[in-house]
Scaffold this active site. Structure first.
Site, PDB file in Angstrom:
ATOM      1  N   LYS A  86       0.390  24.175  20.808  1.00 13.65           N
ATOM      2  CA  LYS A  86       1.503  24.629  21.644  1.00 13.65           C
ATOM      3  C   LYS A  86       2.393  23.482  22.068  1.00 13.65           C
ATOM      4  CE  LYS A  86      -1.356  27.302  24.364  1.00 13.65           C
ATOM      5  NZ  LYS A  86      -1.773  27.113  25.733  1.00 13.65           N
ATOM      6  N   LYS A 111      -3.743  20.027  13.821  1.00  8.76           N
ATOM      7  CA  LYS A 111      -3.973  21.433  14.211  1.00  8.76           C
ATOM      8  C   LYS A 111      -2.695  22.009  14.812  1.00  8.76           C
ATOM      9  CE  LYS A 111      -5.348  21.851  18.984  1.00  8.76           C
ATOM     10  NZ  LYS A 111      -5.045  23.083  19.658  1.00  8.76           N
ATOM     11  N   LYS A 122      -4.578  13.159  24.557  1.00  8.76           N
ATOM     12  CA  LYS A 122      -3.541  13.448  25.556  1.00  8.76           C
ATOM     13  C   LYS A 122      -3.233  12.224  26.412  1.00  8.76           C
ATOM     14  CE  LYS A 122      -3.602  18.369  25.302  1.00  8.76           C
ATOM     15  NZ  LYS A 122      -3.541  19.685  25.872  1.00  8.76           N
TER      16      LYS A 122
END
Ligand code: ATP
Ligand code: LTN
Length: 329
Positions: free
Chosen positions: A196, A193, A112
């Site tokens: 969202k 993966k 991130k």
């Protein structure tokens, strides 16, 4: 007394079948055997900027999805993280026993942080807040998807360090992963993966996608150049589709082989799509009913917070005493 279970999800983006199969479905399965706390972790969501109005709406949507998936508010507490101040309070105390090096090693942080221009301190502290969520309730098990396993190891490391510095205080929480569905991959790119925060239209199946959208996304899913299912040579795209089917159906490996070996990819996709559509239909129906009742979800969240706050506050009091912080008798 039943052992305690704690888990949570961020109210950011749209919940997808990875979140459902990796976590939510398991929560529903185990809730009769535990005293469960299922949290909407809004303080975690704001480690990346969220539009305030959208965040408020997403919190209620996520709570309605917990309910629609089968979390029973009479058995389990459903609550919002920021409504019980003890979460943030304990997080600070745990921050003080956590070496920065442990946090900088976290895979989710590295991924991130790599795409941010400036990295907020909250992103680094994210797993400490998660440890606080869990340790606050002395949870025995934490049902999550595979991507959270590293954060759970860190939680145990933090708990151990606190216990060795200040004396036995925290229960060691165990990670609970589902046997099938712990890591659902993106339909457009089965090397990543399902997530969202991934933008692509064909990446994830949202729990509230209409049947036509679900069918379209699955029919377009990336596979490989072979024509039909060969269990000796499964490409990642096909393996992911089979995993999705198996996790929704509850079939064992033998049943999967007997049914799918040699089936052409087009037919495999049709069957996976119908399995997903049929499995999500009751959840979507319940979601619509819940969403049509204004105030219902707010009431559940208020009760949830009231129910768990005494547990959380008593842990904070214990930690204060252990650390020598001011805690009047
Ligand atoms: P984001 O992309 O915003 O980080 P996310 O899709 O990873 O979001 P979270 O709210 O972080 O979702 O995760 C909620 C729960 O769903 C966690 O228990 C996590 O392990 C699980 N989960 C998330 N993605 C998957 C996946 N692809 N397969 C299985 N479980 C998953
Ligand atoms: N980091 C988790 C969400 C989360 C969580 C928790 C999960 C926050 N606190 C405590 C289990 C227990 C994620 O899924 N991204």
């Amino acid at each position: 007394m039943k052992p305690r279970v704690f888990s949570g999800m961020q109210p950011s983006g749209n919940l997808h079948i990875g979140n459902y199969l990796g976590a939510l479905k398991n929560w529903v399965r185990i809730q009769p055997d535990y005293e469960a706390v299922f949290c909407i972790v809004d303080l975690h969501a704001v480690t990346l900027y969220q539009d305030p109005a959208e965040l408020r709406a997403k919190i209620l949507e996520l709570a309605a999805l917990y309910l629609a998936a089968g979390i029973d508010p009479h058995q389990s507490a459903i609550m919002v993280q920021s409504s019980v101040a003890a979460h943030a309070e304990l997080a600070w105390m745990l921050t003080c026993v956590t070496p920065v090096g442990w946090l900088e090693r976290m895979t989710q942080y590295k991924t991130k942080a790599a795409v941010q221009e400036t990295v907020g301190d909250g992103l680094l502290q994210y797993p400490v807040l998660m440890a606080a969520d869990i340790l606050l309730y002395q949870a025995a098990i934490v049902p999550v998807g595979d991507d959270q396993a590293q954060h759970l190891e860190l939680t145990r490391d933090i708990a151990q360090r606190f216990n060795s510095l200040y004396g036995e205080t925290f229960v060691m929480p165990a990670t609970s992963l589902p046997t099938v569905g712990a890591r659902i991959m993106g339909l457009d790119d089965p090397s990543k993966k399902m997530s969202k925060s991934e933008a692509g239209a064909g990446h994830a199946i949202s729990l509230l996608d209409p049947p036509a959208t679900i069918r379209k996304k699955i029919m377009r899913a990336t596979t490989d150049s072979a024509p039909a299912v060969d269990f000796a040579l499964l490409g990642p795209g096909v393996e992911n589709l089979l995993n999705i089917y198996q996790a929704f159906s509850g079939w064992d490996a033998e049943q999967m082989r007997a049914h799918f070996a040699g089936l052409r990819y087009g037919d495999l996709k049709k069957q996976v799509a119908e399995m997903v559509v049929a499995s999500l239909e009751p959840l979507q129906q319940r979601y619509r009913e819940i969403a049509a009742e204004p105030g219902y979800v707010d009431g559940i969240l208020r009760q949830g917070a009231e129910r768990v706050a005494p547990i959380a506050n008593s842990t904070v009091e214990l930690v204060k005493r252990r650390m020598g912080l001011y805690a009047p008798c």
